[in-house]
Scaffold this active site. Structure first.
Site, PDB file in Angstrom:
ATOM      1  N   GLU A  67      -2.558  10.939   3.468  1.00 42.09           N
ATOM      2  CA  GLU A  67      -3.614  11.090   4.032  1.00 42.09           C
ATOM      3  C   GLU A  67      -3.579  12.918   5.223  1.00 42.09           C
ATOM      4  O   GLU A  67      -2.409  13.097   5.291  1.00 42.09           O
ATOM      5  CB  GLU A  67      -3.235   9.980   5.118  1.00 42.09           C
ATOM      6  N   GLU A  98       0.611  -1.345   0.092  1.00 41.30           N
ATOM      7  CA  GLU A  98       0.090   0.110  -0.368  1.00 41.30           C
ATOM      8  C   GLU A  98       0.894   0.931   0.164  1.00 41.30           C
ATOM      9  O   GLU A  98       1.858   1.276   0.939  1.00 41.30           O
ATOM     10  CB  GLU A  98      -1.161   0.377   1.475  1.00 41.30           C
TER      11      GLU A  98
END
Length: 562
Positions: free
Chosen positions: A455, A450
Site C-alpha cells: 500500500e 486480509e
C-alpha cells in the site's frame, strides 16, 4: 398439397478400364454401375416458394444398377464419402437463393464409377449474425481463439444425444482436467493452436487454423489423416494453411430428449469447407455451438468415423491464461499462476472481475472514487496493466478509478506472490496490491483475513506499507510494517510476500522489511484471492490535492509460486 420438384437423369456410364500386358494375370469381376438415377426434393416447395421454405433442406435419392456405394459432393464445400445408401438429406446454408452444382458418383465392383452432376437453386434464410460477430469481432474484423486449457473439460467426449442424453452437455465418457492436454508431453501442440475467424464486408465468415505445423490427431483417425498410426492420440505434422468458408445452419438435434431441460444450446451449427476442423482432428468439419460469448466458445462435434461419439471443445478468445497447470507443494519455486498482461485491451475476463460503483460507505473506508470498467480507468497496453485514477464528475462522484479481483477465477493457499509495479503519485492517491480471504455467507471482514502486499499513499510519498488485518488487529490497528522506496512512482519495483503456515514475510526488490508469525489462531490458513486497485482519499488515503487531475498505477506482471 406441396409441389415436389424432381429431376431424374439416366446416365451413360463412364467406365475406365485398365490395360494389362500380362494376359495371364487374373482379375476379379469388374462391373460399372449403370442406369444411375438421381431424384431430389427441396423442402417446402410450393407456388409461392419455388426454391423452398428457407430451411435449405434437400433430400436426395440416388439409385443405380450394380452400385455398392455412393458419394455426394453438394457444391457448397461439403461432401459425403462412400455411403452404402443412396438416400441422404443435406442442408444448404448460404443465405439467399443460391445455385449449387451437386455431383453424385456410384461405385461398383473393382472401383469403377458412374457419375453425374446437376444444378439446383435453393433458398436459405438462416443467418445467426450475432454468432458471426462474436466469432470474428464483427464486420471486416478477425478474432483469434485458443483452447481453454485451464478449464475442466477443455477436451471431452460423450455419447451422442440418441444413446446418452445424460452425457450431452457434460461429457460423460471423458473430460480433460485443467491443463491436462497442455502439459502431458503428448498433446501439447493442441494448446498452441490459433483458431482465426474473419468476417468480410459482405458478412461472409472464413476460418483458418494456425496449428504451428502440428495437429493433435485422434488415434482412430491417424491412418486416414497422415497415413501412419501411433496407437494413441498424438501430434503429427499437418498442413492447415488453407482458408475455409464457414456457413451457419440451425441445429437438427431434438433437445426434448436432453436430461436437463433447463439447458438450451444456441442451436447454431458451423459448417467448414475444405475439411477444416477446430484443433483436434476427428474427421469432422461440422460443429454445433453450445455456448458463445465475446470471449468464450463451447462446441460439440460428431466423430466422423464413429457417429455415436460426440466430442466437446472449449475455447477462449483472449489467450490470457493465468494457471500454469502446476500444483506441486514445493519451496515456493514452482510457478503455478501468472498474469503477464500480454493481450492489449480490457483486462482478461478469464482472470479478473472488474468491480464497479462506490461500494458500501466508500468501500468501507470513506473513499471518494467511483470504480468503472472503462478503458479510461483500466486498460492493458504494450504488456502493462494501467489503473488510472481521474478527477472527473461521474455517477455522483468526483473521481473515477478501477478495482480488479481474482475471486472465483484464481484463489490459493500459501506460496510466494511477486508483483512488478510502478505506483501513482499525488496527495490522496491510495494504490494497493492485496489479498482477501475466501468469503462464505458466514464470514465477514476482518474474520476472513486480509494480506496487504503493498500500500502507498500520496500524502506520504515513497513510503511502502504492508499490513495484516484480522480479528483484534484491523483498520488503524492492523499489524503493519513499512519501508522507504525513493523511486516508487518513477521506476518499477518488485513487491512480494512469502506465506506459509508458520510465517508471512514481506519484501521489496528481495529485501525483507516486515514479518508475521502465522498460526491456527489467525485467519491466514485458507484460500485467498488477489485485488488490485487505486483508491482516492478515505481513511488511509487522506486529503486529496484539489489540483489533482490523474495518475496511474502500472503493473508489469504478477507471479504466484508454491
Amino acid at each position: 398439397m406441396k409441389n415436389i420438384y424432381k429431376i431424374s437423369l439416366l446416365l451413360v456410364a463412364v467406365v475406365t478400364f485398365f490395360n494389362c500386358q500380362d494376359e495371364d494375370q487374373k482379375f476379379g469381376n469388374v462391373v460399372a454401375p449403370t442406369n444411375l438415377i438421381l431424384d431430389f426434393e427441396i423442402q417446402g416447395v410450393d407456388a409461392a416458394n419455388p426454391n423452398g421454405d428457407g430451411t435449405g433442406i434437400v433430400s436426395f435419392i440416388a439409385n443405380a444398377d450394380n452400385a455398392i456405394t455412393y458419394q455426394f459432393n453438394f457444391g457448397d464445400g461439403t461432401s459425403v464419402e462412400a455411403t452404402t445408401s443412396g438416400e441422404i438429406t443435406h442442408q444448404f446454408t448460404q443465405t439467399g437463393i443460391n445455385t449449387y452444382n451437386v455431383t453424385v458418383s456410384a461405385s461398383g465392383l473393382g472401383g469403377l464409377k458412374t457419375s453425374t452432376a446437376l444444378n439446383l437453386d435453393v433458398k436459405s434464410d438462416f443467418n445467426d449474425q450475432e454468432a458471426k460477430d462474436l466469432l470474428s469481432g464483427g464486420e471486416s474484423s478477425s478474432k483469434v481463439w485458443y483452447l481453454a486449457g485451464s478449464q475442466p473439460g477443455h477436451l471431452g467426449v460423450g455419447g451422442t444425444i440418441d444413446i446418452a442424453p445424460d452425457a450431452f452437455y457434460f461429457p460423460g465418457f471423458y473430460a480433460a482436467t485443467p491443463f491436462e492436454k497442455c502439459s502431458d508431453g503428448i498433446s501439447d501442440c493442441l494448446c498452441n493452436d490459433e483458431l482465426i475467424f474473419s468476417q468480410d464486408s459482405n458478412n461472409q465468415l472464413t476460418y483458418k487454423l494456425n496449428n504451428k505445423g502440428r495437429t493433435f490427431i485422434n488415434a482412430a483417425h491417424q491412418l486416414s489423416a497422415v497415413g501412419m498410426e501411433e496407437g494413441q492420440d498424438a501430434c503429427f505434422e499437418f498442413d492447415t494453411s488453407g482458408i475455409s468458408n464457414v456457413s451457419l445452419a440451425p441445429s437438427t438435434t431434438d433437445y426434448s430428449t436432453v436430461a436437463d431441460p433447463a439447458f438450451m444450446p444456441r442451436g447454431t451449427v458451423l459448417n467448414f469447407s475444405d475439411d477444416a476442423f477446430m484443433g483436434y482432428y476427428v474427421s469432422s468439419s461440422s460443429y454445433e455451438i453450445l455456448e458463445i460469448t465475446d470471449d468464450y466458445l463451447y462446441v460439440r462435434t460428431i466423430d466422423g468415423l464413429n457417429p455415436v461419439l460426440a466430442w466437446y471443445h472449449k475455447f477462449v478468445s483472449s489467450g490470457c491464461y493465468g494457471d500454469t497447470g502446476d500444483d506441486i507443494p514445493a519451496n515456493n519455486n514452482v510457478l503455478v499462476w501468472e498474469e503477464e498482461f500480454n493481450v492489449d485491451g480490457a483486462p482478461c475476463n478469464y482472470n479478473w472481475q472488474l468491480e464497479e460503483g462506490t461500494g458500501d460507505n466508500g468501500w468501507g473506508n470513506n473513499e471518494s472514487q467511483y470504480y468503472t470498467n472503462r478503458p479510461e480507468n483500466v486498460v492493458v497496453e504494450n504488456g502493462i496493466l494501467k489503473i488510472t485514477a481521474r478527477a472527473e464528475s461521474f455517477m455522483g462522484s468526483d473521481y473515477t478509478s478501477a478495482r480488479m479481483i481474482s475471486q472465483g477465477r484464481f484463489e490459493f493457499q500459501y506460496g510466494k506472490v511477486e508483483v512488478r509495479a510502478k505506483l501513482p503519485e499525488g496527495a490522496g492517491t491510495w494504490p494497493a496490491i492485496w489479498m482477501l480471504g475466501d468469503m462464505s455467507e458466514a464470514d465477514q471482514w476482518p474474520d476472513i483475513g486480509e494480506i496487504d502486499i503493498m500500500e502507498h499513499v500520496g500524502n506520504n510519498q515513497n513510503t511502502i506499507f504492508s499490513s495484516l488485518h484480522y480479528p483484534g488487529n484491523f483498520g488503524g490497528n492492523a499489524n503493519t510494517g513499512s519501508t522507504t522506496v525513493p523511486t516508487a512512482s518513477s521506476e518499477f519495483h518488485v513487491y512480494s510476500v512469502e506465506w506459509d503456515a508458520n510465517t508471512i514475510n514481506f519484501f521489496v526488490d528481495g529485501t525483507q522489511f516486515h514479518t508475521f508469525n502465522n498460526s491456527s489462531a489467525v485467519p491466514f490458513n485458507h484460500e485467498f484471492f488477489l485485488i488490485l486497485n487505486v483508491a482516492m482519499g478515505g481513511n488511509f488515503g487522506g486529503p486529496i490535492d484539489p489540483d489533482f487531475t490523474e495518475s496511474t498505477m502500472e503493473i508489469d506482471y504478477i507471479r504466484v509460486y508454491q
